[in-house]
Scaffold this motif. Structure first.
Motif, PDB file in Angstrom:
ATOM      1  N   ALA A  24       0.833  -1.210   0.000  1.00 61.48           N
ATOM      2  CA  ALA A  24       0.000   0.000   0.000  1.00 61.48           C
ATOM      3  C   ALA A  24       0.863   1.254   0.000  1.00 61.48           C
ATOM      4  CB  ALA A  24      -0.927  -0.017   1.214  1.00 61.48           C
ATOM      5  N   ARG A  25       1.942   1.257   0.801  1.00 60.46           N
ATOM      6  CA  ARG A  25       2.830   2.413   0.823  1.00 60.46           C
ATOM      7  C   ARG A  25       3.538   2.589  -0.510  1.00 60.46           C
ATOM      8  NH1 ARG A  25       4.094   0.835   6.268  1.00 60.46           N
ATOM      9  NH2 ARG A  25       6.169   0.061   5.712  1.00 60.46           N
ATOM     10  N   ALA A  26       3.925   1.473  -1.131  1.00 60.41           N
ATOM     11  CA  ALA A  26       4.597   1.545  -2.424  1.00 60.41           C
ATOM     12  C   ALA A  26       3.679   2.157  -3.475  1.00 60.41           C
ATOM     13  CB  ALA A  26       5.045   0.150  -2.859  1.00 60.41           C
ATOM     14  N   ARG A  27       2.411   1.767  -3.477  1.00 56.14           N
ATOM     15  CA  ARG A  27       1.467   2.334  -4.440  1.00 56.14           C
ATOM     16  C   ARG A  27       1.260   3.821  -4.214  1.00 56.14           C
ATOM     17  NH1 ARG A  27      -2.705  -2.716  -3.653  1.00 56.14           N
ATOM     18  NH2 ARG A  27      -1.818  -4.108  -5.266  1.00 56.14           N
ATOM     19  N   GLU A  28       1.180   4.224  -2.954  1.00 58.92           N
ATOM     20  CA  GLU A  28       1.008   5.648  -2.644  1.00 58.92           C
ATOM     21  C   GLU A  28       2.214   6.471  -3.079  1.00 58.92           C
ATOM     22  OE1 GLU A  28       0.378   5.746   1.522  1.00 58.92           O
ATOM     23  OE2 GLU A  28      -1.614   4.807   1.436  1.00 58.92           O
ATOM     24  N   SER A  29       3.392   5.874  -3.022  1.00 56.74           N
ATOM     25  CA  SER A  29       4.622   6.598  -3.347  1.00 56.74           C
ATOM     26  C   SER A  29       4.950   6.564  -4.831  1.00 56.74           C
ATOM     27  CB  SER A  29       5.806   5.993  -2.571  1.00 56.74           C
ATOM     28  OG  SER A  29       5.575   6.028  -1.187  1.00 56.74           O
ATOM     29  N   THR A  30       4.158   5.841  -5.638  1.00 54.06           N
ATOM     30  CA  THR A  30       4.478   5.663  -7.053  1.00 54.06           C
ATOM     31  C   THR A  30       3.247   5.943  -7.911  1.00 54.06           C
ATOM     32  OG1 THR A  30       5.836   3.826  -6.228  1.00 54.06           O
ATOM     33  CG2 THR A  30       5.791   4.142  -8.600  1.00 54.06           C
ATOM     34  N   PRO A  31       2.761   7.175  -7.898  1.00 48.33           N
ATOM     35  CA  PRO A  31       1.521   7.455  -8.622  1.00 48.33           C
ATOM     36  C   PRO A  31       1.681   7.493 -10.138  1.00 48.33           C
ATOM     37  CG  PRO A  31       2.401   9.458  -7.666  1.00 48.33           C
ATOM     38  CD  PRO A  31       3.269   8.350  -7.160  1.00 48.33           C
ATOM     39  N   ALA A  32       2.893   7.841 -10.620  1.00 46.40           N
ATOM     40  CA  ALA A  32       3.029   8.079 -12.052  1.00 46.40           C
ATOM     41  C   ALA A  32       3.974   7.110 -12.749  1.00 46.40           C
ATOM     42  CB  ALA A  32       3.522   9.511 -12.291  1.00 46.40           C
ATOM     43  N   ALA A  33       4.811   6.409 -12.014  1.00 50.52           N
ATOM     44  CA  ALA A  33       5.801   5.537 -12.637  1.00 50.52           C
ATOM     45  C   ALA A  33       5.131   4.285 -13.210  1.00 50.52           C
ATOM     46  CB  ALA A  33       6.862   5.139 -11.617  1.00 50.52           C
ATOM     47  N   PRO A  34       5.694   3.712 -14.288  1.00 50.37           N
ATOM     48  CA  PRO A  34       5.102   2.506 -14.892  1.00 50.37           C
ATOM     49  C   PRO A  34       5.446   1.249 -14.100  1.00 50.37           C
ATOM     50  CG  PRO A  34       7.063   3.140 -16.099  1.00 50.37           C
ATOM     51  CD  PRO A  34       6.860   4.201 -15.047  1.00 50.37           C
ATOM     52  N   VAL A  35       4.945   1.191 -12.861  1.00 50.69           N
ATOM     53  CA  VAL A  35       5.178   0.036 -11.998  1.00 50.69           C
ATOM     54  C   VAL A  35       3.823  -0.503 -11.546  1.00 50.69           C
ATOM     55  CG1 VAL A  35       6.259  -0.860  -9.908  1.00 50.69           C
ATOM     56  CG2 VAL A  35       7.346   1.027 -11.143  1.00 50.69           C
ATOM     57  N   THR A  36       3.642  -1.810 -11.665  1.00 53.07           N
ATOM     58  CA  THR A  36       2.439  -2.469 -11.171  1.00 53.07           C
ATOM     59  C   THR A  36       2.792  -3.210  -9.888  1.00 53.07           C
ATOM     60  OG1 THR A  36       1.582  -2.764 -13.415  1.00 53.07           O
ATOM     61  CG2 THR A  36       0.624  -4.132 -11.674  1.00 53.07           C
ATOM     62  N   PHE A  37       2.271  -2.743  -8.755  1.00 51.40           N
ATOM     63  CA  PHE A  37       2.536  -3.376  -7.470  1.00 51.40           C
ATOM     64  C   PHE A  37       1.426  -4.378  -7.169  1.00 51.40           C
ATOM     65  CE2 PHE A  37       4.831   0.657  -7.063  1.00 51.40           C
ATOM     66  CZ  PHE A  37       6.066   0.206  -6.611  1.00 51.40           C
ATOM     67  N   THR A  38       1.820  -5.614  -6.845  1.00 51.29           N
ATOM     68  CA  THR A  38       0.871  -6.696  -6.621  1.00 51.29           C
ATOM     69  C   THR A  38       1.180  -7.392  -5.308  1.00 51.29           C
ATOM     70  OG1 THR A  38       0.683  -7.050  -9.016  1.00 51.29           O
ATOM     71  CG2 THR A  38      -0.096  -8.827  -7.571  1.00 51.29           C
ATOM     72  N   LEU A  39       0.135  -7.649  -4.531  1.00 49.91           N
ATOM     73  CA  LEU A  39       0.289  -8.435  -3.311  1.00 49.91           C
ATOM     74  C   LEU A  39       0.343  -9.905  -3.711  1.00 49.91           C
ATOM     75  CD1 LEU A  39       0.302  -8.447  -0.180  1.00 49.91           C
ATOM     76  CD2 LEU A  39      -2.194  -8.704  -0.304  1.00 49.91           C
ATOM     77  N   ALA A  40       1.509 -10.515  -3.564  1.00 46.26           N
ATOM     78  CA  ALA A  40       1.697 -11.903  -3.975  1.00 46.26           C
ATOM     79  C   ALA A  40       2.920 -12.466  -3.273  1.00 46.26           C
ATOM     80  CB  ALA A  40       1.879 -12.006  -5.486  1.00 46.26           C
ATOM     81  N   GLU A  41       2.991 -13.780  -3.219  1.00 48.16           N
ATOM     82  CA  GLU A  41       4.111 -14.446  -2.572  1.00 48.16           C
ATOM     83  C   GLU A  41       4.820 -15.344  -3.566  1.00 48.16           C
ATOM     84  OE1 GLU A  41       5.094 -16.957   1.511  1.00 48.16           O
ATOM     85  OE2 GLU A  41       3.170 -15.961   1.217  1.00 48.16           O
ATOM     86  N   ALA A  42       6.118 -15.230  -3.642  1.00 46.52           N
ATOM     87  CA  ALA A  42       6.919 -16.081  -4.523  1.00 46.52           C
ATOM     88  C   ALA A  42       7.165 -17.434  -3.831  1.00 46.52           C
ATOM     89  CB  ALA A  42       8.247 -15.387  -4.827  1.00 46.52           C
ATOM     90  N   PRO A  43       7.413 -18.491  -4.620  1.00 45.95           N
ATOM     91  CA  PRO A  43       7.469 -18.469  -6.082  1.00 45.95           C
ATOM     92  C   PRO A  43       6.126 -18.693  -6.768  1.00 45.95           C
ATOM     93  CG  PRO A  43       8.189 -20.591  -5.273  1.00 45.95           C
ATOM     94  CD  PRO A  43       7.919 -19.767  -4.053  1.00 45.95           C
ATOM     95  N   ALA A  44       5.131 -19.202  -6.041  1.00 38.66           N
ATOM     96  CA  ALA A  44       3.864 -19.570  -6.694  1.00 38.66           C
ATOM     97  C   ALA A  44       3.151 -18.362  -7.278  1.00 38.66           C
ATOM     98  CB  ALA A  44       2.959 -20.284  -5.697  1.00 38.66           C
TER      99      ALA A  44
END
Length: 219
Positions: free
Chosen positions: A75-95
């Motif tokens: 959530a903090r990452a999304r708030e701090s990156t309003p314009a950059a071409p980054v898609t932040f997803t809640l997920a756990e590796a490796p699955a």
């Protein structure tokens, strides 16, 4: 002598707590030097607050996918990156890795929380031909070399903390809310497993309780 050593270590612990700095961000510049000046898609695994993902976005023509298993930090990452071409997803590796292929995959201080060999194999599957995987990881100190590097890192850690916190102008590291655990694998075991899964991987011990792996998909 032992009580004096304990007092010195306690004093260093208190100093470091008062002068925190981000050991992972310390390696961001080094990570970028392992990568082409421009590439297509990138994946940052265990992205935290998104600092590295934003740096990758400046070079990634195909955008950046960034995942983390900590809902608060995402959530903090999304708030701090309003314009950059980054898609932040809640997920756990490796699955939970997004579908590749990716030209760049980065993973900083996360691999010791995951099934080591299975995660590296999944990274390899998701990497495009000619792509680059860069890992900055944490290992358990087991060998004399590990303990020597740790001893050297202690005073350097204090010096860097003092320098970065002069006048409190340096940004303080953002804390994770997810449960963390110390690494279990030692560096020799990490190298053996990494070379088995990623033939030709470059592995090095690093200062500040880190190691690095670099592998290119043309190996």
């Amino acid at each position: 002598m032992a009580p004096l050593l304990h007092r010195v270590l306690d004093a260093l612990d208190r100093f470091n707590a008062a002068h925190p700095w981000d050991h992972n961000a310390h390696y961001h510049g080094w990570i970028l030097r392992q990568l082409p000046r421009q590439f297509g898609r990138a994946l940052d695994v265990g992205c935290g607050s998104g600092d590295l993902a934003r740096l990758l976005a400046a070079r990634a023509t195909g955008g950046v996918d960034a995942i983390d298993s900590d809902p608060a930090i995402i959530a903090r990452a999304r708030e701090s990156t309003p314009a950059a071409p980054v898609t932040f997803t809640l997920a756990e590796a490796p699955a939970g890795l997004p579908t590749g292929p990716y030209d760049v995959i980065t993973c900083v201080a996360v691999l010791h929380h995951l099934p080591f060999a299975r995660t590296l194999a999944r990274f390899r599957q998701q990497l495009a031909p000619g792509g680059t995987l860069v890992v900055v990881g944490c290992a358990r100190a087991r060998t004399p070399g590990d303990h020597l590097l740790a001893a050297v890192a202690v005073p350097l850690n204090a010096a860097v903390g003092w320098w970065r916190n002069r006048g409190r102008t340096a940004p303080r590291p953002q804390s994770m809310t997810a449960v963390t655990r110390p690494p279990e694998m030692g560096f020799p075991e990490i190298v053996r497993e990494a070379r088995r899964v990623l033939p030709g991987v470059r592995a090095r011990r690093r200062l500040f309780w880190r190691y690095t792996l670099v592998w290119r998909a043309d190996n």
